[in-house]
Write a protein that holds these residues in place. Structure first.
Motif, PDB file in Angstrom:
ATOM      1  N   ASP A 122      25.768 -36.133 -27.036  1.00  0.00           N
ATOM      2  CA  ASP A 122      25.866 -34.708 -27.351  1.00  0.00           C
ATOM      3  C   ASP A 122      25.020 -33.841 -26.421  1.00  0.00           C
ATOM      4  O   ASP A 122      25.168 -32.606 -26.409  1.00  0.00           O
ATOM      5  CB  ASP A 122      25.468 -34.453 -28.803  1.00  0.00           C
ATOM      6  CG  ASP A 122      26.513 -34.960 -29.787  1.00  0.00           C
ATOM      7  OD1 ASP A 122      27.511 -35.550 -29.338  1.00  0.00           O
ATOM      8  OD2 ASP A 122      26.313 -34.786 -31.005  1.00  0.00           O
TER       9      ASP A 122
ATOM     10  N   TYR B  45      30.217 -26.550 -31.684  1.00  0.00           N
ATOM     11  CA  TYR B  45      30.005 -28.001 -31.608  1.00  0.00           C
ATOM     12  C   TYR B  45      31.396 -28.633 -31.528  1.00  0.00           C
ATOM     13  O   TYR B  45      32.205 -28.486 -32.460  1.00  0.00           O
ATOM     14  CB  TYR B  45      29.245 -28.536 -32.819  1.00  0.00           C
ATOM     15  CG  TYR B  45      29.060 -30.036 -32.755  1.00  0.00           C
ATOM     16  CD1 TYR B  45      28.058 -30.587 -31.983  1.00  0.00           C
ATOM     17  CD2 TYR B  45      29.933 -30.907 -33.423  1.00  0.00           C
ATOM     18  CE1 TYR B  45      27.907 -31.971 -31.872  1.00  0.00           C
ATOM     19  CE2 TYR B  45      29.790 -32.274 -33.320  1.00  0.00           C
ATOM     20  CZ  TYR B  45      28.777 -32.804 -32.539  1.00  0.00           C
ATOM     21  OH  TYR B  45      28.643 -34.169 -32.430  1.00  0.00           O
TER      22      TYR B  45
ATOM     23  N   ASN C  78      32.705 -32.001 -31.044  1.00  0.00           N
ATOM     24  CA  ASN C  78      33.181 -33.337 -31.413  1.00  0.00           C
ATOM     25  C   ASN C  78      33.874 -33.351 -32.773  1.00  0.00           C
ATOM     26  O   ASN C  78      33.298 -32.908 -33.771  1.00  0.00           O
ATOM     27  CB  ASN C  78      32.022 -34.343 -31.441  1.00  0.00           C
ATOM     28  CG  ASN C  78      31.830 -35.031 -30.118  1.00  0.00           C
ATOM     29  OD1 ASN C  78      32.670 -34.936 -29.223  1.00  0.00           O
ATOM     30  ND2 ASN C  78      30.729 -35.744 -29.965  1.00  0.00           N
ATOM     31  N   PRO C  79      35.094 -33.889 -32.854  1.00  0.00           N
ATOM     32  CA  PRO C  79      35.839 -33.910 -34.117  1.00  0.00           C
ATOM     33  C   PRO C  79      35.372 -35.035 -35.041  1.00  0.00           C
ATOM     34  O   PRO C  79      36.064 -36.028 -35.250  1.00  0.00           O
ATOM     35  CB  PRO C  79      37.287 -34.122 -33.653  1.00  0.00           C
ATOM     36  CG  PRO C  79      37.164 -34.918 -32.390  1.00  0.00           C
ATOM     37  CD  PRO C  79      35.906 -34.425 -31.728  1.00  0.00           C
ATOM     38  N   LEU C  80      34.185 -34.855 -35.610  1.00  0.00           N
ATOM     39  CA  LEU C  80      33.599 -35.896 -36.467  1.00  0.00           C
ATOM     40  C   LEU C  80      34.157 -35.862 -37.880  1.00  0.00           C
ATOM     41  O   LEU C  80      33.955 -36.811 -38.643  1.00  0.00           O
ATOM     42  CB  LEU C  80      32.076 -35.734 -36.519  1.00  0.00           C
ATOM     43  CG  LEU C  80      31.332 -35.851 -35.186  1.00  0.00           C
ATOM     44  CD1 LEU C  80      29.831 -35.703 -35.424  1.00  0.00           C
ATOM     45  CD2 LEU C  80      31.630 -37.173 -34.499  1.00  0.00           C
TER      46      LEU C  80
ATOM     47  N   GLY D 179      32.169 -38.003 -41.587  1.00  0.00           N
ATOM     48  CA  GLY D 179      31.165 -38.206 -40.563  1.00  0.00           C
ATOM     49  C   GLY D 179      30.910 -39.647 -40.172  1.00  0.00           C
ATOM     50  O   GLY D 179      31.611 -40.574 -40.588  1.00  0.00           O
TER      51      GLY D 179
ATOM     52  N   SER E  42      28.281 -35.418 -40.014  1.00  0.00           N
ATOM     53  CA  SER E  42      29.646 -34.890 -40.034  1.00  0.00           C
ATOM     54  C   SER E  42      29.750 -33.769 -39.002  1.00  0.00           C
ATOM     55  O   SER E  42      28.736 -33.308 -38.450  1.00  0.00           O
ATOM     56  CB  SER E  42      29.985 -34.354 -41.422  1.00  0.00           C
ATOM     57  OG  SER E  42      29.202 -33.204 -41.707  1.00  0.00           O
ATOM     58  N   GLY E  43      30.966 -33.300 -38.766  1.00  0.00           N
ATOM     59  CA  GLY E  43      31.129 -32.170 -37.856  1.00  0.00           C
ATOM     60  C   GLY E  43      30.395 -30.924 -38.326  1.00  0.00           C
ATOM     61  O   GLY E  43      29.598 -30.337 -37.575  1.00  0.00           O
TER      62      GLY E  43
ATOM     63  N   TYR F 110      31.717 -25.262 -36.009  1.00  0.00           N
ATOM     64  CA  TYR F 110      32.352 -26.563 -35.796  1.00  0.00           C
ATOM     65  C   TYR F 110      33.768 -26.333 -35.292  1.00  0.00           C
ATOM     66  O   TYR F 110      34.530 -25.557 -35.880  1.00  0.00           O
ATOM     67  CB  TYR F 110      32.347 -27.355 -37.105  1.00  0.00           C
ATOM     68  CG  TYR F 110      33.106 -28.659 -37.055  1.00  0.00           C
ATOM     69  CD1 TYR F 110      32.878 -29.573 -36.032  1.00  0.00           C
ATOM     70  CD2 TYR F 110      34.038 -28.977 -38.037  1.00  0.00           C
ATOM     71  CE1 TYR F 110      33.567 -30.779 -35.985  1.00  0.00           C
ATOM     72  CE2 TYR F 110      34.723 -30.191 -38.002  1.00  0.00           C
ATOM     73  CZ  TYR F 110      34.484 -31.081 -36.969  1.00  0.00           C
ATOM     74  OH  TYR F 110      35.168 -32.267 -36.919  1.00  0.00           O
TER      75      TYR F 110
ATOM     76  N   ASP G  59      39.066 -30.464 -36.317  1.00  0.00           N
ATOM     77  CA  ASP G  59      39.562 -31.830 -36.154  1.00  0.00           C
ATOM     78  C   ASP G  59      40.915 -31.909 -35.448  1.00  0.00           C
ATOM     79  O   ASP G  59      41.675 -32.856 -35.646  1.00  0.00           O
ATOM     80  CB  ASP G  59      39.681 -32.486 -37.538  1.00  0.00           C
ATOM     81  CG  ASP G  59      38.378 -32.454 -38.312  1.00  0.00           C
ATOM     82  OD1 ASP G  59      37.319 -32.512 -37.665  1.00  0.00           O
ATOM     83  OD2 ASP G  59      38.434 -32.367 -39.550  1.00  0.00           O
TER      84      ASP G  59
ATOM     85  N   PHE H  54      37.995 -41.232 -31.988  1.00  0.00           N
ATOM     86  CA  PHE H  54      37.715 -40.182 -32.967  1.00  0.00           C
ATOM     87  C   PHE H  54      38.776 -40.151 -34.066  1.00  0.00           C
ATOM     88  O   PHE H  54      38.462 -39.857 -35.222  1.00  0.00           O
ATOM     89  CB  PHE H  54      37.590 -38.824 -32.272  1.00  0.00           C
ATOM     90  CG  PHE H  54      36.248 -38.602 -31.638  1.00  0.00           C
ATOM     91  CD1 PHE H  54      35.190 -38.138 -32.395  1.00  0.00           C
ATOM     92  CD2 PHE H  54      36.038 -38.872 -30.307  1.00  0.00           C
ATOM     93  CE1 PHE H  54      33.935 -37.949 -31.837  1.00  0.00           C
ATOM     94  CE2 PHE H  54      34.795 -38.690 -29.720  1.00  0.00           C
ATOM     95  CZ  PHE H  54      33.734 -38.222 -30.483  1.00  0.00           C
TER      96      PHE H  54
END
Length: 293
Positions: A140, A153, A155-157, A161, A197-198, A215, A218, A243
């Motif tokens: 990150d 942010y 990243n599709p967490l 998560g 998590s995202g 965020y 996704d 992911f």
């Protein structure tokens, strides 16, 4: 006892080398170019994982191997060449850097490669330890512009998560395993102490940066499209599938992982919040103009 570190120039491998030197280990590091700098007291040898002759030469006089090969289209071939030669030379111990929950992500190319290498390692008589880390905090750090300028942010967490982990904890786990035969036959899940998590990651960066970080969500099609702008299509697809697996199957630590890792390391795993604050300080230092020579 001499240890060959494969992958020692990368983010994780370089930390493994540092941890081994802290423990006064005799370290040899495989490099692809002769002019690569290493830590004082670390021997370097030039080789390529697709050139078995160079790898066999690199393994001469070595007792143990730390094997971390990069995510490439031929990762499986590279890993098996290194393992097969270590087996041929009857090394006393191999520590293999795999990935958490590999058996649940057989549709992700680099997970499937690692699972196949694990299978080979388990199938023969060379003593081994397998390190299975989660997603790295330090990935990150590449989001500086997105976080500080675009306030997002990326990243599709997802909402559930993952149990992301600091690479320094991975490196310590690997070095500890290499320095003792107490870890023969063991597999260690190397996970962080909390679920990221995202929305949680966005909230942490909001606090650290003192501004609202959103965020990105996704949408994996958009995510893959952005990844293709920064790397080859095969890599973008591979990471997209990773992911997607996080969203579909989860990537959260098992119930006893934290206790097992704490016992192995001798301390609790590092927290994402601490990583974020350290990273911000590094960004601020980089932003300070250098004095004129």
């Amino acid at each position: 006892m001499k240890i060959l570190v494969i992958g020692g120039t990368g983010h994780v491998g370089s930390e493994v080398v540092k941890e081994l030197k802290k423990r006064a280990a005799d370290v040899r590091m495989l490099v692809r170019k002769a002019n690569v700098k290493s830590l004082p007291g670390v021997e370097t040898v030039v080789g390529d994982l697709l050139d078995p002759i160079s790898i066999e030469k690199a393994l001469e006089g070595v007792d143990k191997l730390y094997l971390l090969n990069a995510v490439t289209p031929d990762e499986l071939t590279q890993g098996l060449i290194a393992y097969d030669l270590a087996k041929k030379l009857k090394l006393s111990h191999i520590v293999y850097h795999s990935v958490f929950r590999a058996e649940h992500f057989k549709d992700v190319p680099h997970f499937a490669s690692k699972l196949a290498i694990e299978s080979a390692i388990r199938g023969f008589d060379v003593p081994f330890t397998i390190i299975r880390p989660n997603y790295f905090f330090q990935n990150d750090a590449a989001f500086k512009d997105l976080l500080t300028n675009m306030l997002v942010y990326p990243n599709p967490l997802g909402p559930i998560g993952i149990s992301a982990v600091d690479i320094r904890d991975i490196a310590e786990a690997a070095a500890i395993s290499l320095m003792s035969d107490k870890h023969f036959g063991r597999t260690y899940n190397v996970n962080g102490p909390a679920i990221l998590s995202g929305p949680k990651a966005a909230s942490i960066w909001s606090k650290v940066l003192g501004k609202e970080i959103k965020y990105a969500g996704d949408n994996l099609d958009n995510f893959e499209e952005q990844m293709r702008k920064h790397g080859p299509s095969w890599a973008a697809f591979d990471i997209r599938m990773m992911f997607q697996g996080y969203l579909e199957r989860g990537f959260v630590a098992e119930d006893d992982d934290a206790a097992a890792l704490t016992k192995l390391l001798g301390h609790k795993p590092r927290a994402y919040e601490d990583f974020a604050n350290e990273t911000l300080r590094e960004w601020q230092l980089l932003a300070i103009p250098r004095a004129a020579a």
